[in-house]
Write a protein that holds these residues in place. Structure first.
Motif, PDB file in Angstrom:
ATOM      1  N   ARG A 176      51.846  18.645  94.164  1.00 12.47           N
ATOM      2  CA  ARG A 176      50.884  19.533  94.973  1.00 12.47           C
ATOM      3  C   ARG A 176      50.312  20.753  94.184  1.00 12.47           C
ATOM      4  NH1 ARG A 176      54.144  20.992 100.352  1.00 12.47           N
ATOM      5  NH2 ARG A 176      52.516  22.521 100.475  1.00 12.47           N
ATOM      6  N   VAL A 177      51.225  21.198  93.130  1.00 15.25           N
ATOM      7  CA  VAL A 177      50.563  22.237  92.261  1.00 15.25           C
ATOM      8  C   VAL A 177      49.389  21.469  91.257  1.00 15.25           C
ATOM      9  CG1 VAL A 177      51.038  23.685  90.064  1.00 15.25           C
ATOM     10  CG2 VAL A 177      52.545  23.660  92.228  1.00 15.25           C
ATOM     11  N   MET A 178      49.726  20.397  90.816  1.00 14.68           N
ATOM     12  CA  MET A 178      48.697  19.740  90.002  1.00 14.68           C
ATOM     13  C   MET A 178      47.424  19.434  90.649  1.00 14.68           C
ATOM     14  SD  MET A 178      50.077  19.549  86.783  1.00 14.68           S
ATOM     15  CE  MET A 178      49.359  18.244  86.163  1.00 14.68           C
ATOM     16  N   MET A 179      47.611  18.991  91.739  1.00 14.01           N
ATOM     17  CA  MET A 179      46.478  18.815  93.045  1.00 14.01           C
ATOM     18  C   MET A 179      45.607  19.963  92.924  1.00 14.01           C
ATOM     19  SD  MET A 179      47.780  16.075  95.492  1.00 14.01           S
ATOM     20  CE  MET A 179      46.330  16.213  96.532  1.00 14.01           C
ATOM     21  N   ASP A 180      46.379  21.032  93.490  1.00 12.58           N
ATOM     22  CA  ASP A 180      45.639  22.668  93.556  1.00 12.58           C
ATOM     23  C   ASP A 180      44.969  22.702  92.472  1.00 12.58           C
ATOM     24  OD1 ASP A 180      45.561  25.474  93.583  1.00 12.58           O
ATOM     25  OD2 ASP A 180      46.058  24.761  95.842  1.00 12.58           O
TER      26      ASP A 180
ATOM     27  N   TYR B  10      59.763  29.715  94.017  1.00  5.99           N
ATOM     28  CA  TYR B  10      59.988  28.581  93.899  1.00  5.99           C
ATOM     29  C   TYR B  10      58.981  27.821  92.934  1.00  5.99           C
ATOM     30  CZ  TYR B  10      61.998  23.843  94.286  1.00  5.99           C
ATOM     31  OH  TYR B  10      62.322  22.568  94.412  1.00  5.99           O
ATOM     32  N   LEU B  11      57.761  28.153  93.120  1.00  7.01           N
ATOM     33  CA  LEU B  11      56.864  27.586  91.960  1.00  7.01           C
ATOM     34  C   LEU B  11      56.549  27.897  90.659  1.00  7.01           C
ATOM     35  CD1 LEU B  11      53.530  27.666  94.094  1.00  7.01           C
ATOM     36  CD2 LEU B  11      54.951  25.763  93.930  1.00  7.01           C
TER      37      LEU B  11
ATOM     38  N   TYR C 140      47.465  29.640  85.674  1.00  5.10           N
ATOM     39  CA  TYR C 140      47.599  28.314  85.108  1.00  5.10           C
ATOM     40  C   TYR C 140      46.568  27.579  85.234  1.00  5.10           C
ATOM     41  CZ  TYR C 140      52.346  30.045  85.297  1.00  5.10           C
ATOM     42  OH  TYR C 140      53.572  30.853  84.810  1.00  5.10           O
ATOM     43  N   ARG C 141      46.571  26.521  84.530  1.00  2.00           N
ATOM     44  CA  ARG C 141      45.254  25.443  84.517  1.00  2.00           C
ATOM     45  C   ARG C 141      45.741  24.281  83.733  1.00  2.00           C
ATOM     46  NH1 ARG C 141      42.616  24.703  79.632  1.00  2.00           N
ATOM     47  NH2 ARG C 141      42.770  26.192  78.153  1.00  2.00           N
ATOM     48  N   LEU C 142      45.094  23.015  83.999  1.00  2.00           N
ATOM     49  CA  LEU C 142      45.423  21.991  83.590  1.00  2.00           C
ATOM     50  C   LEU C 142      44.914  21.719  81.880  1.00  2.00           C
ATOM     51  CD1 LEU C 142      44.242  19.433  86.347  1.00  2.00           C
ATOM     52  CD2 LEU C 142      46.393  20.308  86.112  1.00  2.00           C
TER      53      LEU C 142
ATOM     54  N   ALA D  77      37.187  24.005  86.549  1.00  2.00           N
ATOM     55  CA  ALA D  77      37.942  23.333  85.450  1.00  2.00           C
ATOM     56  C   ALA D  77      37.588  24.571  84.346  1.00  2.00           C
ATOM     57  CB  ALA D  77      37.065  22.201  84.836  1.00  2.00           C
ATOM     58  N   GLY D  78      38.784  24.670  83.582  1.00  2.00           N
ATOM     59  CA  GLY D  78      39.150  25.601  82.642  1.00  2.00           C
ATOM     60  C   GLY D  78      39.563  27.139  82.853  1.00  2.00           C
ATOM     61  N   LYS D  79      39.505  27.260  84.194  1.00  2.00           N
ATOM     62  CA  LYS D  79      39.693  28.708  84.771  1.00  2.00           C
ATOM     63  C   LYS D  79      41.246  28.871  85.045  1.00  2.00           C
ATOM     64  CE  LYS D  79      38.549  31.660  88.357  1.00  2.00           C
ATOM     65  NZ  LYS D  79      38.003  31.689  89.978  1.00  2.00           N
ATOM     66  N   PHE D  80      41.721  30.008  84.584  1.00  3.82           N
ATOM     67  CA  PHE D  80      43.256  30.118  85.152  1.00  3.82           C
ATOM     68  C   PHE D  80      43.166  30.526  86.464  1.00  3.82           C
ATOM     69  CE2 PHE D  80      43.547  30.297  80.205  1.00  3.82           C
ATOM     70  CZ  PHE D  80      44.549  29.901  80.052  1.00  3.82           C
ATOM     71  N   ILE D  81      44.173  29.935  86.995  1.00  3.76           N
ATOM     72  CA  ILE D  81      44.681  30.201  88.408  1.00  3.76           C
ATOM     73  C   ILE D  81      45.776  30.912  88.833  1.00  3.76           C
ATOM     74  CG2 ILE D  81      44.498  28.984  90.801  1.00  3.76           C
ATOM     75  CD1 ILE D  81      41.727  28.452  89.412  1.00  3.76           C
ATOM     76  N   PRO D  82      45.810  32.074  89.414  1.00  6.75           N
ATOM     77  CA  PRO D  82      47.086  32.884  89.911  1.00  6.75           C
ATOM     78  C   PRO D  82      47.924  32.093  90.610  1.00  6.75           C
ATOM     79  CG  PRO D  82      44.876  34.116  90.101  1.00  6.75           C
ATOM     80  CD  PRO D  82      44.595  32.848  89.915  1.00  6.75           C
ATOM     81  N   LEU D  83      49.100  32.135  90.253  1.00  2.00           N
ATOM     82  CA  LEU D  83      50.340  31.164  91.167  1.00  2.00           C
ATOM     83  C   LEU D  83      50.283  31.838  92.202  1.00  2.00           C
ATOM     84  CD1 LEU D  83      51.948  29.056  90.490  1.00  2.00           C
ATOM     85  CD2 LEU D  83      53.974  30.783  89.951  1.00  2.00           C
TER      86      LEU D  83
END
Length: 134
Positions: free
Chosen positions: A11-15, A40-41, A64-66, A21-27
């Motif tokens: 689910r995290v990876m999907m989110d 937990y995340l 985080y980002r892919l 793309a390329g943008k860091f997403i706050p947890l």
């Protein structure tokens, strides 16, 4: 059995795949969208970073980002990394399993080998991009 850790990792990876793309997403944003505790995340993304599946950045604008595009990730690799185990379906087929003294006479072994191949091929054939597209 696949644990909540493995399911939540997907689910995290999907989110992350659904974000720019390329943008860091706050947890905290991922936690809110997914309805999963941030604490937990943090454990899960630590493993994802260690396994080279995501990149983390701290500080302002961090998150985080892919590391790759969604079509370059298989569900199987995400599960194996987060479950800390192979996806082998029965113990006698595990990579480092002791030789089974009954293997030559085991009439169920071909069934377990087929089931193991089906499971492996299913999860490794399913890409993160397949899940995001639905």
């Amino acid at each position: 059995m696949i644990s909540t850790k493995g399911r939540y990792a997907i689910r995290v990876m999907m989110d992350l795949a659904e974000q720019e793309a390329g943008k860091f997403i706050p947890l905290k944003d991922v936690a809110e969208r997914q309805g999963i505790s941030k604490k937990y995340l943090e454990i899960i993304v630590k493993d994802l970073v260690k396994g080279g599946l995501v990149i983390g950045a701290s500080g302002k604008g961090g998150g985080y980002r892919l590391c790759r595009t969604p079509d370059e990730y298989s569900v199987g690799e995400i599960l194996e990394m987060t479950e800390n185990a192979s996806m082998t379906t029965v113990a006698c087929l595990a990579e480092n399993a002791a030789a089974c003294p009954r293997a030559a006479a085991c009439r169920t072994l071909p069934m377990w080998e087929e089931y193991d191949r089906l499971t492996h091929d299913f999860f490794y054939g399913k890409k993160l991009s397949d899940l995001v597209a639905k």
